[in-house]
Scaffold this motif. Structure first.
Motif, PDB file in Angstrom:
ATOM      1  N   PHE A  74       0.843  -1.198   0.000  1.00 54.95           N
ATOM      2  CA  PHE A  74       0.000   0.000   0.000  1.00 54.95           C
ATOM      3  C   PHE A  74       0.876   1.245   0.000  1.00 54.95           C
ATOM      4  N   LYS A  75       0.546   2.145  -0.918  1.00 53.00           N
ATOM      5  CA  LYS A  75       1.283   3.398  -1.030  1.00 53.00           C
ATOM      6  C   LYS A  75       0.319   4.564  -0.879  1.00 53.00           C
ATOM      7  N   ALA A  76       0.781   5.610  -0.233  1.00 53.83           N
ATOM      8  CA  ALA A  76      -0.050   6.796  -0.017  1.00 53.83           C
ATOM      9  C   ALA A  76       0.596   8.014  -0.668  1.00 53.83           C
ATOM     10  N   LYS A  77      -0.224   8.815  -1.342  1.00 56.93           N
ATOM     11  CA  LYS A  77       0.198  10.074  -1.927  1.00 56.93           C
ATOM     12  C   LYS A  77      -0.806  11.143  -1.519  1.00 56.93           C
ATOM     13  N   GLY A  78      -0.385  12.385  -1.584  1.00 57.69           N
ATOM     14  CA  GLY A  78      -1.317  13.433  -1.217  1.00 57.69           C
ATOM     15  C   GLY A  78      -0.854  14.813  -1.641  1.00 57.69           C
ATOM     16  N   VAL A  79      -1.826  15.732  -1.713  1.00 54.14           N
ATOM     17  CA  VAL A  79      -1.554  17.130  -2.032  1.00 54.14           C
ATOM     18  C   VAL A  79      -2.401  18.015  -1.131  1.00 54.14           C
ATOM     19  N   TRP A  80      -1.753  18.906  -0.399  1.00 54.70           N
ATOM     20  CA  TRP A  80      -2.441  19.932   0.375  1.00 54.70           C
ATOM     21  C   TRP A  80      -2.297  21.269  -0.364  1.00 54.70           C
ATOM     22  N   ASN A  81      -3.377  21.975  -0.520  1.00 53.39           N
ATOM     23  CA  ASN A  81      -3.343  23.261  -1.218  1.00 53.39           C
ATOM     24  C   ASN A  81      -4.035  24.315  -0.359  1.00 53.39           C
ATOM     25  N   ASP A 121      11.620  20.437  -0.364  1.00 51.91           N
ATOM     26  CA  ASP A 121      11.484  19.494  -1.472  1.00 51.91           C
ATOM     27  C   ASP A 121      10.011  19.198  -1.769  1.00 51.91           C
ATOM     28  N   ASN A 122       9.183  19.199  -0.733  1.00 54.49           N
ATOM     29  CA  ASN A 122       7.776  18.846  -0.908  1.00 54.49           C
ATOM     30  C   ASN A 122       6.820  20.025  -0.759  1.00 54.49           C
ATOM     31  N   LEU A 123       7.343  21.209  -0.495  1.00 50.86           N
ATOM     32  CA  LEU A 123       6.486  22.376  -0.286  1.00 50.86           C
ATOM     33  C   LEU A 123       6.842  23.462  -1.296  1.00 50.86           C
ATOM     34  N   ARG A 124       5.821  23.897  -2.044  1.00 45.99           N
ATOM     35  CA  ARG A 124       6.029  24.874  -3.102  1.00 45.99           C
ATOM     36  C   ARG A 124       5.120  26.080  -2.877  1.00 45.99           C
ATOM     37  N   LEU A 125       5.676  27.255  -3.081  1.00 39.93           N
ATOM     38  CA  LEU A 125       4.911  28.498  -3.040  1.00 39.93           C
ATOM     39  C   LEU A 125       4.628  28.924  -4.471  1.00 39.93           C
ATOM     40  N   ASN A 145     -22.983  45.803 -22.494  1.00 40.90           N
ATOM     41  CA  ASN A 145     -22.294  44.792 -21.693  1.00 40.90           C
ATOM     42  C   ASN A 145     -21.086  45.483 -21.055  1.00 40.90           C
ATOM     43  N   SER A 146     -21.368  46.300 -20.046  1.00 39.77           N
ATOM     44  CA  SER A 146     -20.365  47.227 -19.504  1.00 39.77           C
ATOM     45  C   SER A 146     -19.450  46.524 -18.512  1.00 39.77           C
ATOM     46  N   THR A 147     -18.801  45.487 -18.974  1.00 42.14           N
ATOM     47  CA  THR A 147     -17.870  44.750 -18.146  1.00 42.14           C
ATOM     48  C   THR A 147     -16.562  45.520 -18.022  1.00 42.14           C
ATOM     49  N   THR A 148     -16.061  45.623 -16.811  1.00 45.19           N
ATOM     50  CA  THR A 148     -14.827  46.357 -16.572  1.00 45.19           C
ATOM     51  C   THR A 148     -13.630  45.416 -16.633  1.00 45.19           C
ATOM     52  N   ASP A 149     -12.438  45.987 -16.677  1.00 46.75           N
ATOM     53  CA  ASP A 149     -11.218  45.192 -16.617  1.00 46.75           C
ATOM     54  C   ASP A 149     -11.189  44.395 -15.314  1.00 46.75           C
ATOM     55  N   ALA A 150     -10.474  43.282 -15.346  1.00 44.90           N
ATOM     56  CA  ALA A 150     -10.431  42.419 -14.164  1.00 44.90           C
ATOM     57  C   ALA A 150      -9.000  42.034 -13.844  1.00 44.90           C
ATOM     58  N   TRP A 151      -8.726  41.810 -12.568  1.00 45.04           N
ATOM     59  CA  TRP A 151      -7.401  41.398 -12.137  1.00 45.04           C
ATOM     60  C   TRP A 151      -7.517  40.521 -10.896  1.00 45.04           C
ATOM     61  N   ASN A 152      -6.491  39.738 -10.655  1.00 43.95           N
ATOM     62  CA  ASN A 152      -6.469  38.956  -9.428  1.00 43.95           C
ATOM     63  C   ASN A 152      -5.031  38.602  -9.060  1.00 43.95           C
ATOM     64  N   VAL A 153      -4.836  38.378  -7.783  1.00 39.31           N
ATOM     65  CA  VAL A 153      -3.559  37.899  -7.252  1.00 39.31           C
ATOM     66  C   VAL A 153      -3.890  36.741  -6.320  1.00 39.31           C
ATOM     67  N   ASN A 154      -3.307  35.577  -6.573  1.00 37.16           N
ATOM     68  CA  ASN A 154      -3.550  34.460  -5.656  1.00 37.16           C
ATOM     69  C   ASN A 154      -2.242  33.821  -5.248  1.00 37.16           C
ATOM     70  N   VAL A 155      -2.191  33.436  -3.991  1.00 41.76           N
ATOM     71  CA  VAL A 155      -1.007  32.837  -3.385  1.00 41.76           C
ATOM     72  C   VAL A 155      -1.395  31.453  -2.891  1.00 41.76           C
ATOM     73  N   SER A 156      -0.649  30.441  -3.325  1.00 42.98           N
ATOM     74  CA  SER A 156      -0.939  29.063  -2.934  1.00 42.98           C
ATOM     75  C   SER A 156       0.291  28.430  -2.298  1.00 42.98           C
ATOM     76  N   PHE A 157       0.048  27.719  -1.204  1.00 43.01           N
ATOM     77  CA  PHE A 157       1.071  26.884  -0.582  1.00 43.01           C
ATOM     78  C   PHE A 157       0.686  25.433  -0.871  1.00 43.01           C
ATOM     79  N   ILE A 158       1.549  24.718  -1.609  1.00 44.98           N
ATOM     80  CA  ILE A 158       1.208  23.387  -2.094  1.00 44.98           C
ATOM     81  C   ILE A 158       2.195  22.371  -1.522  1.00 44.98           C
ATOM     82  N   TYR A 159       1.675  21.502  -0.671  1.00 47.20           N
ATOM     83  CA  TYR A 159       2.486  20.438  -0.075  1.00 47.20           C
ATOM     84  C   TYR A 159       2.124  19.124  -0.761  1.00 47.20           C
ATOM     85  N   LYS A 160       3.109  18.510  -1.389  1.00 41.80           N
ATOM     86  CA  LYS A 160       2.876  17.285  -2.152  1.00 41.80           C
ATOM     87  C   LYS A 160       3.849  16.213  -1.691  1.00 41.80           C
ATOM     88  N   PHE A 161       3.301  15.036  -1.411  1.00 38.89           N
ATOM     89  CA  PHE A 161       4.180  13.947  -0.996  1.00 38.89           C
ATOM     90  C   PHE A 161       3.852  12.672  -1.769  1.00 38.89           C
TER      91      PHE A 161
END
Length: 526
Positions: free
Chosen positions: A27-34, A474-478, A510-526
């Motif tokens: 049995f092997k286990a893998k995972g991703v936390w975001n 090694d397993n944690l990415r920003l 269709n008076s849609t305005t410009d859009a922007w976003n900034v997102n920060v993710s901490f991703i732990y993968k094993f």
């Protein structure tokens, strides 16, 4: 919520313990936390990208694709358990917890963290090899997708779905992979005209043939599907907002301006036929120079011309890999609707495209990220658009730090005349155009282009994006994504300009305005 998570880990521990005791199965286990934190604004979008004359839905304070606030904090856990008996036999179950929106009770993120409906089985499949052959079989709920060497994300099919996939090498240079999947079946509750579960299955058969030669890789593919007249129905509406999947699957007309009373509640044929074919390839013979190209065609035949759909998409990419990064240029073009609403749609159909892959050409305008960040501002695929762009991928001057920069200029390929149907200024043979259930008098842009904006040939946009990754451990990415989209939509009366409905509502532009976003993710993968 905590009880469910504990149950999963207890089950995993029991399985791992059983494997140790038996020595027969490993049995092997893998995972991703975001963990994701995001701030975005602009667009004036409400449900799934619909713009209502610049007004936001009640209670929505921000970008609002799914009622999101300007600032959101989310988290998601994916846990995979593999039971491996041998190289020829294994089983996999893949749990997903979330995405949990912090503070939202319905998503398990409120005080106490005991919300429901946040734990699910994402994948559950069996892998085995046919004895004495090279044929491999995967059966169960799994990710099935079509290849694309340009976008790295299929514009036709990429989904978690139940089915069977078979693959085998034919020669040293050729292999085959075929599949049968069933996205829908036995979901129709029935009514006075159609009994329960009657003509409600949706089945897809596909074949890919990867060819690997010296310096050239080419994969032709084909896919055939059929869906019943009740496959997507959840009520009395077949192709409208209340359907269980027609809009999301991109199988319905791009603009649902014809009322049910005009075309009939059901399609003309008991079963509709869906056909796709494509080819994608790359040339790496002159490495580090690489050229990639793709072409897809798809059509839906329902027996009712107004509900049919057919179209195509193509893309080209050229890039050169250097020590510090990979600069490249690219472009795409996809067919768009003509000015005749009675002959159906001329946009390429798709089935849950870009589900788990990342569109390498667009991180914000389309489904371009597998993180919890917001995207799909223009649409889930490139259908009905053209674009050109440039990027520098994987720029790295410092250890563990990489960045990708991209800029796109794009526009629509749909006829401007279609805007009149969408905003309600024009009907069909005396029938008024489709009016959303909210009764607000505004055109339903959701039905026009699920997951985004409907761009005509007189509408344009520019997309700018920077993606930064830093390997903390090694397993944690920003991962940090910064995106901006500027929109120039035709505000003339003949396209999205002002129109006053019979009820006195100003349909406006269709008076849609410009859009922007900034997102920060901490991703732990094993």
């Amino acid at each position: 919520m905590l009880k469910k998570i504990s149950t999963l880990f207890i089950a995993a521990a029991i399985l791992l313990g059983a494997g140790t005791a038996s020595h027969a199965v490993e049995f092997k286990a893998k995972g991703v936390w975001n963990m994701n934190f995001e701030y975005g604004s602009g667009g004036n979008f409400t449900e799934r990208g619909r713009s209502e004359n610049g007004n936001k839905a009640a209670g929505v304070t921000g970008w609002g694709r799914y009622g999101e606030d300007q600032f959101e904090a989310k988290s998601r856990v994916r846990l995979q358990l593999d039971a491996v008996a041998s190289e020829a036999l294994s089983g996999t179950v893949y749990f997903e917890i979330g995405g949990v929106t912090w503070g939202r009770a319905s998503k398990g993120g409120a005080l106490g963290a005991d919300g429901n409906n946040v734990v699910k089985i994402k994948h559950s499949y069996l892998d085995w090899a046919v004895p004495q052959t090279s044929v491999k079989v995967r059966m169960g709920i799994q990710r099935v997708f079509l290849p694309d060497f340009t976008t790295e994300a299929s514009q036709a099919f990429d989904a978690d779905v139940a089915g069977v996939v078979l693959s085998t090498p034919i020669t040293d240079n050729l292999s085959l992979s075929g599949f049968w999947v069933r996205p829908y079946n036995d979901n129709w509750a029935g009514d006075s005209q159609s009994p329960q579960n009657y003509l409600d299955n949706f089945d897809i058969f596909g074949l890919t043939a990867p060819v690997r030669l010296n310096g050239v890789n080419v994969t032709p593919w084909a896919m055939l599907g059929m869906f019943g007249s009740n496959s997507f129905r959840s009520g009395t509406d077949f192709y409208g907002k209340n359907s269980t999947g027609a809009g999301a699957l991109g199988l319905s007309p791009a603009v649902y301006a014809l009322k049910d009373s005009k075309v009939g509640r059901q399609i003309a044929d008991a079963y509709s036929t869906v056909l796709w074919a494509g080819i994608t390839g790359e040339m790496v013979a002159f490495d580090p120079f690489r050229i990639a190209a793709s072409f897809n065609y798809g059509s839906v035949d329902t027996g009712a011309e107004a509900l049919n759909r057919k179209g195509w998409y193509s893309a080209l990419l050229a890039e050169y890999k250097l020590d510090w990064g990979t600069p490249g240029v690219y472009g795409w073009y996809s067919s768009g609707d003509d000015d005749n609403i009675k002959n159906g749609s001329e946009r390429m159909p798709n089935v849950e495209a870009n589900n788990e892959s990342t569109n390498a050409m667009s991180s914000f305008g389309t489904l371009g990220t597998w993180t919890l960040g917001r995207d799909t501002l223009i649409g889930s695929t490139f259908a009905g658009t053209w674009g050109v762009g440039a990027r520098i991928k994987d720029v790295s001057f410092f250890d563990k730090l990489k960045q990708t920069f991209h800029v796109n200029v794009l526009g629509g390929t749909n006829s401007p005349a279609m805007a009149k149907y969408i905003k309600g200024a024009k009907g069909v043979d005396g029938y008024t155009s489709y009016t959303p259930d909210t009764g607000d008098g505004f055109a339903d842009f959701n039905s026009a282009n699920y997951y985004g904006l409907y761009l005509t040939s007189q509408d344009y946009a520019a997309e700018f994006g920077i993606t930064t990754t830093y390997q903390i451990y090694d397993n944690l990415r920003l991962l940090v994504e910064t995106n901006y989209i500027a929109l120039w939509l035709d505000q003339s009366r003949g396209v999205w300009g002002g129109y006053t409905s019979a009820t006195g509502n100003n349909m406006g532009a269709n008076s849609t305005t410009d859009a922007w976003n900034v997102n920060v993710s901490f991703i732990y993968k094993f």
